[in-house]
Design a protein around this motif. Structure first.
Motif, PDB file in Angstrom:
ATOM      1  N   ILE B 581       0.828  -1.205   0.000  1.00 33.66           N
ATOM      2  CA  ILE B 581       0.000   0.000   0.000  1.00 33.66           C
ATOM      3  C   ILE B 581       0.864   1.258   0.000  1.00 33.66           C
ATOM      4  N   LEU B 582       1.932   1.209   0.802  1.00 30.82           N
ATOM      5  CA  LEU B 582       2.831   2.365   0.827  1.00 30.82           C
ATOM      6  C   LEU B 582       3.418   2.604  -0.548  1.00 30.82           C
ATOM      7  N   SER B 583       3.714   1.491  -1.194  1.00 36.10           N
ATOM      8  CA  SER B 583       4.285   1.601  -2.531  1.00 36.10           C
ATOM      9  C   SER B 583       3.289   2.265  -3.474  1.00 36.10           C
ATOM     10  N   LYS B 584       2.034   1.871  -3.344  1.00 40.97           N
ATOM     11  CA  LYS B 584       1.014   2.487  -4.181  1.00 40.97           C
ATOM     12  C   LYS B 584       0.867   3.974  -3.864  1.00 40.97           C
ATOM     13  N   ILE B 585       0.926   4.273  -2.576  1.00 42.23           N
ATOM     14  CA  ILE B 585       0.758   5.684  -2.182  1.00 42.23           C
ATOM     15  C   ILE B 585       1.889   6.530  -2.736  1.00 42.23           C
ATOM     16  N   SER B 586       3.097   5.997  -2.609  1.00 39.92           N
ATOM     17  CA  SER B 586       4.237   6.814  -3.036  1.00 39.92           C
ATOM     18  C   SER B 586       4.331   6.883  -4.559  1.00 39.92           C
ATOM     19  N   ASP B 587       3.552   6.035  -5.232  1.00 39.61           N
ATOM     20  CA  ASP B 587       3.552   6.039  -6.697  1.00 39.61           C
ATOM     21  C   ASP B 587       3.088   7.391  -7.247  1.00 39.61           C
ATOM     22  N   GLY B 588       2.009   7.893  -6.664  1.00 35.85           N
ATOM     23  CA  GLY B 588       1.532   9.199  -7.122  1.00 35.85           C
ATOM     24  C   GLY B 588       0.541   9.110  -8.271  1.00 35.85           C
ATOM     25  N   ASN B 614      -3.995  13.720   1.589  1.00 35.88           N
ATOM     26  CA  ASN B 614      -4.945  13.439   2.669  1.00 35.88           C
ATOM     27  C   ASN B 614      -5.446  12.001   2.599  1.00 35.88           C
ATOM     28  N   VAL B 615      -5.786  11.600   1.393  1.00 40.37           N
ATOM     29  CA  VAL B 615      -6.303  10.231   1.232  1.00 40.37           C
ATOM     30  C   VAL B 615      -5.221   9.222   1.612  1.00 40.37           C
ATOM     31  N   SER B 616      -3.984   9.533   1.211  1.00 44.58           N
ATOM     32  CA  SER B 616      -2.888   8.614   1.536  1.00 44.58           C
ATOM     33  C   SER B 616      -2.730   8.468   3.041  1.00 44.58           C
ATOM     34  N   ARG B 617      -2.831   9.596   3.723  1.00 43.40           N
ATOM     35  CA  ARG B 617      -2.694   9.565   5.180  1.00 43.40           C
ATOM     36  C   ARG B 617      -3.743   8.646   5.790  1.00 43.40           C
ATOM     37  N   MET B 618      -4.968   8.777   5.290  1.00 42.76           N
ATOM     38  CA  MET B 618      -6.052   7.955   5.812  1.00 42.76           C
ATOM     39  C   MET B 618      -5.785   6.469   5.563  1.00 42.76           C
ATOM     40  N   LEU B 619      -5.330   6.199   4.346  1.00 42.72           N
ATOM     41  CA  LEU B 619      -5.058   4.800   4.010  1.00 42.72           C
ATOM     42  C   LEU B 619      -3.999   4.208   4.925  1.00 42.72           C
ATOM     43  N   LYS B 620      -2.969   5.004   5.111  1.00 44.27           N
ATOM     44  CA  LYS B 620      -1.881   4.515   5.948  1.00 44.27           C
ATOM     45  C   LYS B 620      -2.383   4.209   7.350  1.00 44.27           C
ATOM     46  N   ASP B 621      -3.209   5.098   7.878  1.00 46.08           N
ATOM     47  CA  ASP B 621      -3.721   4.876   9.231  1.00 46.08           C
ATOM     48  C   ASP B 621      -4.548   3.596   9.324  1.00 46.08           C
ATOM     49  N   ILE B 622      -5.374   3.393   8.289  1.00 45.43           N
ATOM     50  CA  ILE B 622      -6.194   2.175   8.315  1.00 45.43           C
ATOM     51  C   ILE B 622      -5.302   0.943   8.340  1.00 45.43           C
ATOM     52  N   VAL B 623      -4.340   0.931   7.431  1.00 45.56           N
ATOM     53  CA  VAL B 623      -3.518  -0.272   7.297  1.00 45.56           C
ATOM     54  C   VAL B 623      -2.659  -0.494   8.526  1.00 45.56           C
ATOM     55  N   PHE B 624      -2.041   0.585   9.005  1.00 50.53           N
ATOM     56  CA  PHE B 624      -1.091   0.405  10.090  1.00 50.53           C
ATOM     57  C   PHE B 624      -1.773   0.067  11.392  1.00 50.53           C
ATOM     58  N   ASN B 625      -2.976   0.533  11.572  1.00 52.62           N
ATOM     59  CA  ASN B 625      -3.611   0.304  12.861  1.00 52.62           C
ATOM     60  C   ASN B 625      -4.791  -0.626  12.788  1.00 52.62           C
ATOM     61  N   ARG B 652     -14.417   1.630  -3.427  1.00 53.80           N
ATOM     62  CA  ARG B 652     -13.098   2.100  -3.892  1.00 53.80           C
ATOM     63  C   ARG B 652     -12.049   1.869  -2.817  1.00 53.80           C
ATOM     64  N   LEU B 653     -12.490   2.055  -1.578  1.00 51.82           N
ATOM     65  CA  LEU B 653     -11.560   1.850  -0.462  1.00 51.82           C
ATOM     66  C   LEU B 653     -11.081   0.405  -0.448  1.00 51.82           C
ATOM     67  N   MET B 654     -12.011  -0.506  -0.629  1.00 49.84           N
ATOM     68  CA  MET B 654     -11.640  -1.924  -0.660  1.00 49.84           C
ATOM     69  C   MET B 654     -10.659  -2.221  -1.771  1.00 49.84           C
ATOM     70  N   ASP B 655     -10.872  -1.548  -2.897  1.00 49.45           N
ATOM     71  CA  ASP B 655      -9.965  -1.784  -4.017  1.00 49.45           C
ATOM     72  C   ASP B 655      -8.526  -1.481  -3.654  1.00 49.45           C
ATOM     73  N   VAL B 656      -8.368  -0.398  -2.897  1.00 45.50           N
ATOM     74  CA  VAL B 656      -7.005  -0.028  -2.537  1.00 45.50           C
ATOM     75  C   VAL B 656      -6.449  -0.951  -1.460  1.00 45.50           C
ATOM     76  N   LEU B 657      -7.267  -1.096  -0.414  1.00 38.15           N
ATOM     77  CA  LEU B 657      -6.759  -1.824   0.747  1.00 38.15           C
ATOM     78  C   LEU B 657      -6.423  -3.275   0.425  1.00 38.15           C
ATOM     79  N   PHE B 658      -7.195  -3.851  -0.445  1.00 35.25           N
ATOM     80  CA  PHE B 658      -6.995  -5.269  -0.720  1.00 35.25           C
ATOM     81  C   PHE B 658      -6.524  -5.509  -2.147  1.00 35.25           C
ATOM     82  N   ALA B 659      -5.786  -4.513  -2.608  1.00 34.09           N
ATOM     83  CA  ALA B 659      -5.289  -4.628  -3.978  1.00 34.09           C
ATOM     84  C   ALA B 659      -4.265  -5.742  -4.083  1.00 34.09           C
ATOM     85  N   PRO B 660      -4.178  -6.316  -5.243  1.00 35.50           N
ATOM     86  CA  PRO B 660      -3.132  -7.324  -5.449  1.00 35.50           C
ATOM     87  C   PRO B 660      -1.758  -6.684  -5.338  1.00 35.50           C
TER      88      PRO B 660
END
Lengths: 374, 890
Positions: B581-588, B614-625, B652-660
């Motif tokens: 997920i971090l990799s996806k976030i840093s992709d841009g 902002n969205v990236s921050r949220m994603l990170k929080d979900i995944v990390f915690n 859409r959230l599920m798509d990111v969080l559980f992406a291949p």
């Protein structure tokens, strides 16, 4: 455990373990002055304390001379040094559990403290049990047979001629147990050579013979021979039993210390323990009587009750501990029962086997030529 | 001594010798010259393994004999002293046993004996270590043992003033002297060597004694720790699992008490009192409390008595009973009524019988006549009195075959209970969070590799391990570290390699054990249901309540097992998922993220970059915690985001969080592991989605790709086999065809039955059934329209289909969003914190213990080096041989 006092010093044969049966000390060692001879010491408590203090003072010397390989560092000194690891080992074991303490992690810290307390209590119980195992034989022997297994005698040891140690008369003092050896029991020390009347030479043995069950009316000619044999037997039995009884005692001790109730000894740390009650003795706000009552209550709650409950738990009494397994119960009961039964068996067999009550003595005529016939 | 005895003695000797002198008998030849001394039979004991072992084995038996002698007053100082060793060993063994008995888990029990073994091992080892070092440097073993003429084994150097030098060969002595550096050209070299050896031996013995108090506990702790983790943990685990397995091989054991109670109460008896019946049933059913089937069992047992006739037994003591039950409400009237009634009923006999109805009618009359008391409702009073009487006096006729049915019904539930018990034992040895279980060991072994793989510095670990560290600080550390890892391919590779180390082995193990557990569950279900069917056939009755109870209970076990495995697997793979997920976030430019941004747009005046941030921050929080994704519907504000349209947003959230996994991450993993992680993410996605509540999103079912990736339920192959269709692509066309086929041939029901049979675990099955239900629900209308069939006519079909699916799914637990979160394992930051805490504590302990051991060794090494040196007690003054004299050394 050979307590040998044969040494290959040049010329000094004074401390060869010569049998002194029937011969006066002065006959055997004519050249010795009084203070250079071995001497049996009184078996009082204050005397024992004094001796322990003396012996403790000598311990650093033993260590230092042992580390330098002094030829005079004999087996006796080595035995004294073995006390050091005995008393260090337990506390160090407890410290090993404390070694993982991480002050930052509260839960872990409490857990470590609890475990260390458990181990420390266990170690303390081990020492107590080991001491008790010996006392449970020694005390009855003292009261029934008037023999103190821990009575000391002062043993003067000649050092070699070329020793660098400067000691008076080139002798060092060792405090041995009078009854430490069966093979070389120094019974000669019990003769009253300093009493002028000849008949009284054996008086101490006469007294001991009475404790062994000899009738008051029987006149013994050689109480020393008879009693000497019995004392040796007693030494063998007492020591043998002491070593074996240690096993169930330490098992009971550690079994107790592993019970949940036992961990409550000392009370919790939040001002309800024994320590705070002791501190409370100095509380000027309360009447002295109340302070003592509080201390008594605290001791009862934080010392007596945990111990009593631990016994119950170890026994496996129903209702005290839920789900105690059959193995636990069997082991706990075995430990407690054998700790109660074995000492009783030991004392009764020792007293029975060494009794001189129905012993047939051969009384002889007044020319004191009687022997003793078994 | 008496002169007479001496005289007699000497006279005897003289006469013996005279006799011997004139005799030719060789046996008394010795008397000719007096007795000769016996040859000494002592020998040095070589310090090798064989002798040590022989000695070690003989020892306790010898010591026991010594005790027997000592107890009779015999023996000598040596033998008595040896009894001490026996007492010590027995005592310590007893301690280990008693501590083990009270230990909570089998693992802890065993560790007590490990402690005992390492303690005595260390006690024996330390002197040997010191002795070997001395032997190496000084040439002789200070722990040398010898055996004297009487067979007593003693240390050679024990008493410096009584050493049996005659046992020491002069050649050996001179060798030692060479090593010690004793000059060769001195008088009495052997004497000098002996003195030196005695000095060193004394020093060595003293040193060993001084350090033993430290060495034994330190070495013993270190040994026990290493033994524990390397040898003992795996051994206990294997043992407990094997033990649990054996439990399944045994015949189910039933409670003998219950069986005998049943015999006593029901066999060959015509009637049973209500009280006895209730007690029996309660006893048996409450034993099933652990399996939560107490209710069902009780009901079914009770039903066996349905329709049985009953009667009330009237005896004399009924009077007293009713009177007591009436209590304060009793009065002379009631007493009179009772007396007369009983007299009338009994006539001349001791007992009489009435129907319940008649008796109740009578009771009612009595209660009416009773004294009215405030707060006592007469109808309640009637019930109380009636029940009180019925317990002992109402007799129920035992129907024919009841005894058999009852007994068999108990057997069925007893078998179930027994099997369930064994299942629990198996689970606690394998998947439950119990000390020593396979899962617990997996977690234990994961801590160190995890922190190592993620490459935290010691300082960072300290902060993470500290409970007082605020959550944000810990979070920051973990985020920073992972971001760094993701930014560099080498670091990613390293990290992933490290994680895979503990991940693959443990998940593979867990899966296997879980499958085994499932087999046991299936086996139990089969056995129990089979027995139940047999019983139903035999008795002609139906036990539907019990049956559904069994199935329900076993299904919850299945869910439990699936959850446990999933739990561990997700937690362990979460670092990799987080990296993804971090990799996806840093992709841009990641499309999934961009889609999410579109759904979850921040206020209009924010730059795109800020929105993404902002969205990236949220994603990170979900995944990390490991927060519940749906809870973010309430937290969007804190990220300056607007609340999205429910369905779209969560989807859409599920798509990111559980992406291949992205290729950059995937490349570092083996295909198998990568697929496994992708599969589990997919399962998570569907779990979140298979809900009945309004937040349920629309699944993007445009492709069967996702289904294809899922193992175990090979839908397409199955469809191929069964329906004979070839699926080459995943377009709507395909689905259309499939649907058409099923519809044309009325095969919907069969297909679902097949689905049920093929799926190997609940999660999978439910996921797929739900998907299909959803799909059919949403697309049925469209498809039918596309295939030209009327919607109206086919809503019925959809209804029917849904019913079929629902009924075939009945009994399977449906996941709610909470369940999905609960099965989601430990959050990443929490996992790292736990691992850090474990590692730091262990490191601290190891460091301290290791340092203690190192100091001990170092000081001992110095001590040994200093042994044998000249000092005031050993002045080493040698007398050198004069010139000219033959100085040849031997």
């Amino acid at each position: 455990m050979q307590v040998s006092s044969i040494n290959n010093n040049l010329g000094a044969v004074r401390n060869q373990s010569k049998s002194t049966f029937g011969e006066s000390l002065t006959e055997v060692y004519p050249e010795l002055k009084e203070h250079q001879k071995d001497e049996l010491l009184p078996d009082t408590f204050s005397e024992k304390m004094r001796i322990n203090k003396e012996q403790l003072k000598q311990l650093p010397g033993y260590v230092s001379r042992g580390l330098q390989g002094d030829p005079d560092a004999n087996f006796f000194e080595f035995l004294k040094i073995t006390k050091i690891p005995y008393f260090i080992g337990g506390p160090v074991l407890a410290l090993m559990f404390l070694a993982g303490k991480n002050g930052n992690n509260i839960t872990a810290r409490n857990a470590t403290n609890a475990v260390t307390k458990r181990i420390a209590l266990g170690v303390a119980m081990y020492y107590i049990a080991a001491t008790a195992a010996k006392a449970v034989i020694d005390i009855p022997l003292k009261s029934f047979r008037n023999i103190d297994m821990n009575q000391k005698y002062k043993h003067m040891v000649d050092l070699r001629a070329d020793t660098p140690l400067k000691l008076p008369d080139n002798q060092k003092v060792e405090y041995h147990n009078w009854l430490e050896s069966k093979d070389f029991t120094n019974l000669g020390l019990a003769y009253n050579y300093h009493k002028p009347e000849a008949e009284k030479i054996n008086s101490q043995f006469d007294e001991i013979a009475k404790s062994f069950g000899v009738d008051n009316k029987t006149k013994l000619n050689d109480s020393d021979t008879v009693v000497g044999e019995k004392i040796k037997e007693t030494i063998a039995m007492a020591n043998g039993w002491k070593y074996i009884i240690t096993a169930p005692f330490v098992m009971t001790g550690l079994g107790l210390s592993s019970q949940k109730s036992f961990q409550k000894i000392g009370g919790d740390m939040n001002g309800h323990g024994i320590w705070s009650a002791i501190k409370g003795l100095g509380n000027k706000n309360k009447k002295p009587k109340i302070r003592f009552l509080e201390l008594k209550a605290s001791l009862s709650e934080n010392l007596k009750k945990p111990i009593v409950d631990s016994f119950k738990e170890l026994w496996g009494a129903k209702g005290i501990k839920e789900g105690v397994s059959r193995t636990s119960k069997i082991l706990g009961r075995t430990a407690i029962l054998s700790s109660l039964i074995l000492p009783a068996v030991a004392i009764s067999t020792i007293l029975a086997k060494t009794s001189l009550k129905n012993h047939k003595f051969q009384e002889h005529s007044s020319d004191n030529n009687g022997g003793v016939q078994k | 001594m008496s002169n007479m005895i001496i005289q007699n003695y000497t006279a005897d000797i003289i006469s013996q010798r005279k006799a011997a002198a004139s005799s030719n008998d060789p046996s008394i030849a010795a008397l000719k010259v007096g007795a000769k001394p016996l040859q000494p039979k002592g020998r040095l004991i070589p310090s090798n393994m064989w002798e040590s072992t022989k000695y070690a084995v003989k020892k306790p038996f010898q010591e026991a004999k010594f005790f027997v002698d000592a107890a009779q007053g015999k023996g000598n100082d040596y033998s008595i002293g040896r009894i001490n060793d026996l007492g010590l060993k027995l005592g310590s063994l007893g301690i280990a046993a008693i501590l083990a008995a009270s230990a909570a888990s089998p693992f802890k029990k065993g560790m007590e004996f490990v402690g005992f073994a390492t303690w005595f091992g260390s006690m024996a080892l330390w002197p040997k270590l010191v002795g070997s070092a001395v032997k190496l440097t000084k040439g002789f073993d200070p722990n040398q043992k010898y055996e004297d003429s009487y067979g007593r084994v003693k240390p050679f150097f024990q008493d410096p003033q009584y050493i049996c030098w005659e046992l020491y060969d002069n050649d050996k002595l001179n060798e030692v002297g060479d090593k010690l550096g004793i000059p060769t050209n001195i008088e009495n070299r052997e004497g000098a060597i002996r003195s030196k050896m005695q000095q060193i031996a004394t020093q060595s013995n003293t040193w060993t004694m001084l350090t033993a108090g430290f060495a034994t506990p330190i070495l013993s702790s270190l040994l026990a720790d290493q033994l524990g983790s390397r040898v003992f943990d795996p051994a206990v685990e294997k043992f407990m699992i094997a033990k649990a397995r054996r439990g399944f091989e045994k015949e189910p054991s039933l409670n003998k008490d219950f069986l005998s109670d049943i015999d006593v109460t029901l066999k060959n008896t015509p009637y049973i009192t209500e009280g006895a019946k209730d007690n029996l049933i309660k006893k048996i059913s409450s034993s099933m409390l652990g399996t939560k089937l107490d209710d069902e069992v009780g009901k079914e047992l009770d039903h066996l008595f349905d329709g049985a006739s009953d009667r009330i037994k009237i005896t004399k003591d009924l009077y007293g009973k009713v009177d007591n039950l009436l209590g304060v409400t009793a009065n002379s009237e009631t007493k009179k009524m009772l007396r007369e009634f009983i007299k009338g009923q009994l006539a001349d006999g001791t007992e009489a019988f009435l129907t319940k109805k008649e008796f109740s009618r009578f009771l009612k009359k009595v209660v009416i006549k009773s004294t009215p008391v405030k707060d006592i409702d007469k109808s309640v009073l009637l019930k109380t009195v009636a029940n009180g009487v019925f317990t002992d006096s109402r007799e129920i006729e035992i129907p024919e075959h009841l005894y058999d049915d009852f007994r068999n019904l108990y057997k069925v539930s007893g078998t179930y209970y027994d099997r369930k018990k064994h299942l629990l034992k198996f689970l606690s040895a394998t998947l439950n969070d119990v000390d020593g279980s396979a899962t617990a060991n997996n977690w234990k072994k994961a801590s160190s590799p995890l922190v190592k793989a993620l490459g935290f510095s010691n300082d960072e670990l300290q902060i993470l391990a500290n409970q007082k560290t605020p959550a944000k600080a810990a979070d920051d550390i973990v985020t920073r570290r992972l971001k760094k890892i993701v930014s560099s391919p080498e670091q990613s590779a390293e990290a992933i390699k490290g994680i895979v180390k503990f991940y693959s082995a443990s998940t593979a193990k867990d899966m296997k054990l879980a499958q085994e557990a499932m087999r046991y569950i299936d086996g139990t279900e089969e056995l129990t249901l089979k027995q139940l069917r047999q019983l139903e056939q035999l008795s002609g009755k139906r036990f539907g309540t019990l049956e559904s109870g069994f199935i329900r209970s076993l299904n919850s076990d299945r869910t439990l097992v699936a959850n446990k495995v999933f739990n561990t697997h997700l937690s362990f793979s979460r670092p990799i998922t987080a990296m993804n997920i971090l990799s996806k976030i840093s992709d841009g430019t990641d499309p999934d993220i961009m889609n999410l941004v579109k759904e979850v747009y921040s206020p209009v005046d924010l730059a795109d970059k800020q929105k993404v941030s902002n969205v990236s921050r949220m994603l990170k929080d979900i995944v990390f915690n490991n927060e519940d994704a749906s809870s973010f519907f309430n937290k969007f504000e804190q990220y300056d985001l607007l609340k999205p349209k429910d369905k779209e947003g969560l989807s859409r959230l599920m798509d990111v969080l559980f992406a291949p996994l992205k290729p950059e991450i995937r490349q570092h993993l083996s295909a198998e592991v990568a697929d496994q992680i992708d599969d589990s993410n997919l399962i998570m996605k569907v779990l979140y989605s298979s809900l009945e509540n309004p937040i349920k999103p629309e699944l993007n079912m445009t492709s069967f790709d996702e289904l294809k990736k899922v193992k175990n339920v090979k839908l397409l192959e199955m469809a191929k086999d069964y329906i004979g269709l070839e699926f080459r692509n995943d377009s709507d066309d395909t689905i259309k065809k499939f649907w058409q086929y099923l519809s044309d041939n009325g095969k919907f029901k069969d297909f679902f039955v097949l689905l049920k049979q093929e799926a190997s675990d609940v999660g999978e099955l439910e996921k797929h059934s739900d998907k299909f239900v959803d799909f059919f629900k949403k697309n049925a209308a469209r498809l039918w329209w596309q295939t030209g069939q009327k919607v109206e006519g086919n809503t019925e079909m959809v209804k029917e289909l849904t019913q079929v699916v629902n009924s075939s799914m009945s009994g399977f637990k449906r996941f709610t969003i909470n369940d999905a979160t609960m099965s989601a394992g430990l959050g990443l930051v929490d996992f790292v914190k736990k691992a850090a805490s474990d590692t730091v504590s262990y490191k601290i302990w190891l460091k301290r213990a290791g340092m203690a051991a190192a100091v001990l060794t170092g000081v001992t090494a110095i001590g040994i080096a200093l042994m044998g040196r000249k000092n005031k007690f050993n002045t080493d003054v040698y007398e050198y041989k004069r010139e000219g004299v033959n100085n040849n050394a031997k």
